[in-house]
Every structure is written in C-alpha cells, then in structure tokens.
Enzyme design. Structure first.
Site, mmCIF file in Angstrom:
data_model
loop_
_atom_site.group_PDB
_atom_site.id
_atom_site.type_symbol
_atom_site.label_atom_id
_atom_site.label_comp_id
_atom_site.label_asym_id
_atom_site.label_seq_id
_atom_site.Cartn_x
_atom_site.Cartn_y
_atom_site.Cartn_z
ATOM 1 C CG ASN A 186 14.686 39.191 -12.548
ATOM 2 O OD1 ASN A 186 15.607 38.702 -13.191
ATOM 3 N ND2 ASN A 186 14.880 40.019 -11.547
ATOM 4 C CG HIS A 191 16.855 35.684 -10.557
ATOM 5 N ND1 HIS A 191 18.104 35.897 -10.042
ATOM 6 C CD2 HIS A 191 16.012 36.552 -9.915
ATOM 7 C CE1 HIS A 191 18.024 36.846 -9.115
ATOM 8 N NE2 HIS A 191 16.771 37.252 -9.019
ATOM 9 C CG ASP A 195 21.753 36.970 -12.298
ATOM 10 O OD1 ASP A 195 21.097 37.889 -11.770
ATOM 11 O OD2 ASP A 195 22.050 35.914 -11.713
ATOM 12 C CD GLU A 221 16.326 47.896 -10.520
ATOM 13 O OE1 GLU A 221 16.544 48.431 -9.410
ATOM 14 O OE2 GLU A 221 15.600 48.392 -11.406
HETATM 15 P P1 GH3 Z 1 11.314 50.583 -12.534
HETATM 16 O O1 GH3 Z 1 11.241 50.828 -13.999
HETATM 17 O O2 GH3 Z 1 10.346 51.433 -11.792
HETATM 18 O O3 GH3 Z 1 12.695 50.731 -12.023
HETATM 19 O O4 GH3 Z 1 10.831 49.093 -12.323
HETATM 20 P P2 GH3 Z 1 11.695 47.842 -11.957
HETATM 21 O O5 GH3 Z 1 10.900 46.640 -12.247
HETATM 22 O O6 GH3 Z 1 13.015 47.930 -12.621
HETATM 23 O O7 GH3 Z 1 11.951 48.064 -10.420
HETATM 24 P P3 GH3 Z 1 11.677 47.177 -9.154
HETATM 25 O O8 GH3 Z 1 12.405 47.879 -8.047
HETATM 26 O O9 GH3 Z 1 10.213 46.898 -8.992
HETATM 27 O O10 GH3 Z 1 12.378 45.790 -9.454
HETATM 28 C C1 GH3 Z 1 13.751 45.606 -9.419
HETATM 29 C C2 GH3 Z 1 14.012 44.139 -9.592
HETATM 30 O O11 GH3 Z 1 15.396 43.875 -9.685
HETATM 31 C C3 GH3 Z 1 13.510 43.302 -8.449
HETATM 32 C C4 GH3 Z 1 14.644 42.381 -8.110
HETATM 33 O O12 GH3 Z 1 14.239 41.057 -8.008
HETATM 34 C C5 GH3 Z 1 15.578 42.538 -9.284
HETATM 35 N N1 GH3 Z 1 16.960 42.296 -8.927
HETATM 36 C C6 GH3 Z 1 17.720 42.918 -7.983
HETATM 37 N N2 GH3 Z 1 18.952 42.396 -7.937
HETATM 38 C C7 GH3 Z 1 19.003 41.403 -8.870
HETATM 39 C C8 GH3 Z 1 20.008 40.483 -9.313
HETATM 40 O O13 GH3 Z 1 21.153 40.464 -8.813
HETATM 41 N N3 GH3 Z 1 19.690 39.621 -10.315
HETATM 42 C C9 GH3 Z 1 18.468 39.619 -10.879
HETATM 43 N N4 GH3 Z 1 18.226 38.753 -11.871
HETATM 44 N N5 GH3 Z 1 17.476 40.454 -10.479
HETATM 45 C C10 GH3 Z 1 17.740 41.329 -9.495
HETATM 46 MG MG MG Z 2 14.316 49.534 -12.122
HETATM 47 MG MG MG Z 3 15.359 50.077 -8.692
#
Ligand code: GH3
Ligand code: MG
Ligand code: MG
Length: 309
Positions: A186, A191, A195, A221
């Site tokens: 992202n 974003h 997606d 995610e």
């Molecule tokens: P890790 O390897 O530890 O899992 O790190 P990570 O970056 O994947 O985990 P983190 O929980 O820090 O970040 C998850 C991100 O997913 C943050 C959030 O903005 C993004 N996210 C959640 N739902 C959606 C979505 O529907 N669309 C998009 N584009 N991003 C999303």
């Molecule tokens: Mg993650």
């Molecule tokens: Mg996660």
C-alpha cells in the site's frame, strides 16, 4: 412463456392449446392430474398452469394441494382452475386448495387472455423478488472486494464443518494465511494496487483448494481456509501448496509485477467436540501463523493437533 394445460377431455385440451398458441404461449399438455403434477415438478417445467377442475387420478384442487406441497422452496407456480362449477363454496374450496385464480367454462378468449396476463405479471414480480433476495443473501455472505466468503460467513461455515466432521468421524483442518509486508504494498504502490493484490491472492487461494473446501476473508489481508476431511498427515502439504500458490509467480497490478508472499499457519482437529470452541482452534492457528512470521515469513507452520481429550 410456457403454460401447462391439464384437461382429460381431448377436444377441449386441443382447442385450448390452439387458443393459447395464438396468444403466444408455448403449450404443454397433460391428460390427467397425475401427469400434470409430474410435469410441474420438473425444474424446467412451466410456471403457469391452466388446470381443469374435474380430472381422473388427481382433480384440480388435489393437484393444487400437491403442487403447493412440493413447491414451497422452489419457483412459484401460478395456477388457474378451469371450472364449470359456479357455486361460491366450490370456488372457495379451489382457492383454498392453492389455486391463484379460476375461470368458468365456457371461457371467453379475451377474459382468459387477461387472467393469464395477470398470472404472468405476478410471476415476473415474484422473479424480481427472488432475485433481490438472492442478491441480498450474496452480499450478506461475501466480501465485496474479493467475492470470497466474508468473516461472518466463513466462521459460520467453520462451525457447520466441525459439526459435520463429528458426524462423519473425520478431521477438519484450518489454515490462516496472512500477506507478508502488505502495508508496504500500500505504502509503495498505493491502495488500489493493494486491492488488486488482495483480489488476486483470493483468486489463487480459491483455485488451489478443492471444491468442498472454503476460503474466506478473515480480516484485512488475512484469509481463513477450511479443509474438510483433511487430517494432520496432509495438512502440512496443503499449507505448503497455499504458500507456493502465492509466491510462485508475481502478481501483476497495472504496469507492475509484484513479488508477494504469504505466511501460513495451520491446525487440524481430528476429534472435534463442542467443548472445543472455534476461538481456541483459531487462536492455535494464529500461534502457528505467528511462528511462520517470526521464522522469516513466506513459510508455513503447523500447530499441534487440537483435541478436547
Ligand atoms: P506482516 O508481514 O507482519 O503481516 O506485515 P503487514 O504489513 O502485512 O501487516 P500489517 O498488519 O502491519 O498491515 C496490514 C495492512 O493491510 C494495513 C492495512 O492498511 C492493509 N489493508 C487492510 N485491508 C485492506 C484493503 O481492503 N485494501 C488495502 N489496499 N489494504 C488493506
Ligand atoms: Mg500481513
Ligand atoms: Mg495481518
């Protein structure tokens, strides 16, 4: 529009057929109530029926009752009874048996046409209602972005799957799968690209599991996969398939090809019982997922078998 004409009298049956064909209907004929019931029970059978009151085997009202019995769940069938009976009690009895309308013999073509039009209008309204209900049902159970099961739906499926596994004396396994460093996707690509990655990961997960397994979006995610009839001897291989399905080829989003990976945590429940709440199973899968993350990501970890014994 298909219409069933059920009449034991061959002359009236064929006269009616000709009249209705002139109105533009595709006519299907039945010589008695039993044959009519069989035709109406077919999934592609007509949904509009013109039924003679007096028939051998099953008469009009009996046929109505039978159709209302087996069609409670299926598509609605609009029934018009054709009768020489004029008494109010008879008509009430016919309507109470499940007929939608009646027409007295000898019938006027214009009236017949108008009453059948009413039937078509009701059927088309019913079709729209059913469609709207199906759309609502879909939206209530599916994730809008990825079209896989949403959190509530996958959890409810998990409960049913566990209950089924007890009845069938089989194991169920559960996989939690989380995209690695997804926040960076992202942050670096926006974003919208994020997606697209989520959609592609969901598609790959769906295509890697068997038709009777289920994939849901558990969180942002994070994905939950239910593997029915999967015990701990195969769980590791299945988890590895999931991991490889994502890491094997880059995900193309617009002009970019992104190397994406997931970490996978799995657990299997060979002998589930209600004393083992779903939350504990999920917590155990989460512990395994955390281990996969802390051991370097893009890898799998399987937790100890969970039993209440
Ligand atoms: P890790 O390897 O530890 O899992 O790190 P990570 O970056 O994947 O985990 P983190 O929980 O820090 O970040 C998850 C991100 O997913 C943050 C959030 O903005 C993004 N996210 C959640 N739902 C959606 C979505 O529907 N669309 C998009 N584009 N991003 C999303
Ligand atoms: Mg993650
Ligand atoms: Mg996660």
């Amino acid at each position: 529009m298909k219409i069933l004409v059920a009449d034991d009298d061959s002359v009236s049956r064929h006269l009616m057929q000709r009249t209705l064909q002139k109105f533009g209907y595709e006519v299907i004929l039945a010589e008695n109530g039993r044959e009519a019931a069989e035709i109406l029970s077919r999934s592609d059978g007509p949904r509009l029926a013109l039924i003679d009151w007096m028939m051998p085997e099953l008469d009009g009202p009996e046929l109505c009752r039978e159709v209302r019995g087996f069609h409670q769940e299926g598509e609605y069938i609009y029934i018009v009874l054709l009768t020489s009976k004029q008494s109010s009690e008879d008509i009430v009895a016919g309507l109470e048996a499940g007929a939608d309308d009646y027409i007295t013999k000898p019938c006027q073509p214009a009236e017949l046409r108008a009453r059948l039009h009413t039937g078509c209008r009701i059927l088309s309204l019913e079709e729209k209602l059913v469609q709207a209900r199906e759309e609502m049902r879909y939206k209530a159970t599916h994730d809008a972005l990825t079209s896989i099961w949403n959190r509530a739906a996958i959890l409810s499926l998990m409960q049913s799957e566990l209950e089924r596994s007890v009845r069938e004396n089989k194991s169920t396994s559960v996989i939690l799968c989380d995209i690695d460093h997804f926040k960076q996707v992202n942050d670096n690509h926006g974003h919208l690209v994020g997606d697209i990655v989520l959609q592609e990961v969901a598609n790959r997960l769906k295509s890697i599991v068997r038709s009777y397994d289920a994939v849901g979006r558990y969180g942002g995610e994070e994905f939950l996969i239910l593997l029915s009839h999967c015990d701990d001897s195969t769980l590791e291989a299945r988890a590895e398939d999931v991991r490889a399905a994502i890491a094997a080829t880059p995900i193309v989003a617009g002009a970019e090809a992104l190397s994406i990976s997931v970490s996978v945590g799995g657990v299997s429940c060979p002998k589930w019982s209600p004393e083992l709440p779903m939350e504990r199973i999920l917590a155990q899968a989460d512990v395994a997922l955390y281990r996969a993350k802390s051991e370097g990501r893009n890898r799998t970890a399987v937790a100890d078998i969970l039993t209440t014994a």
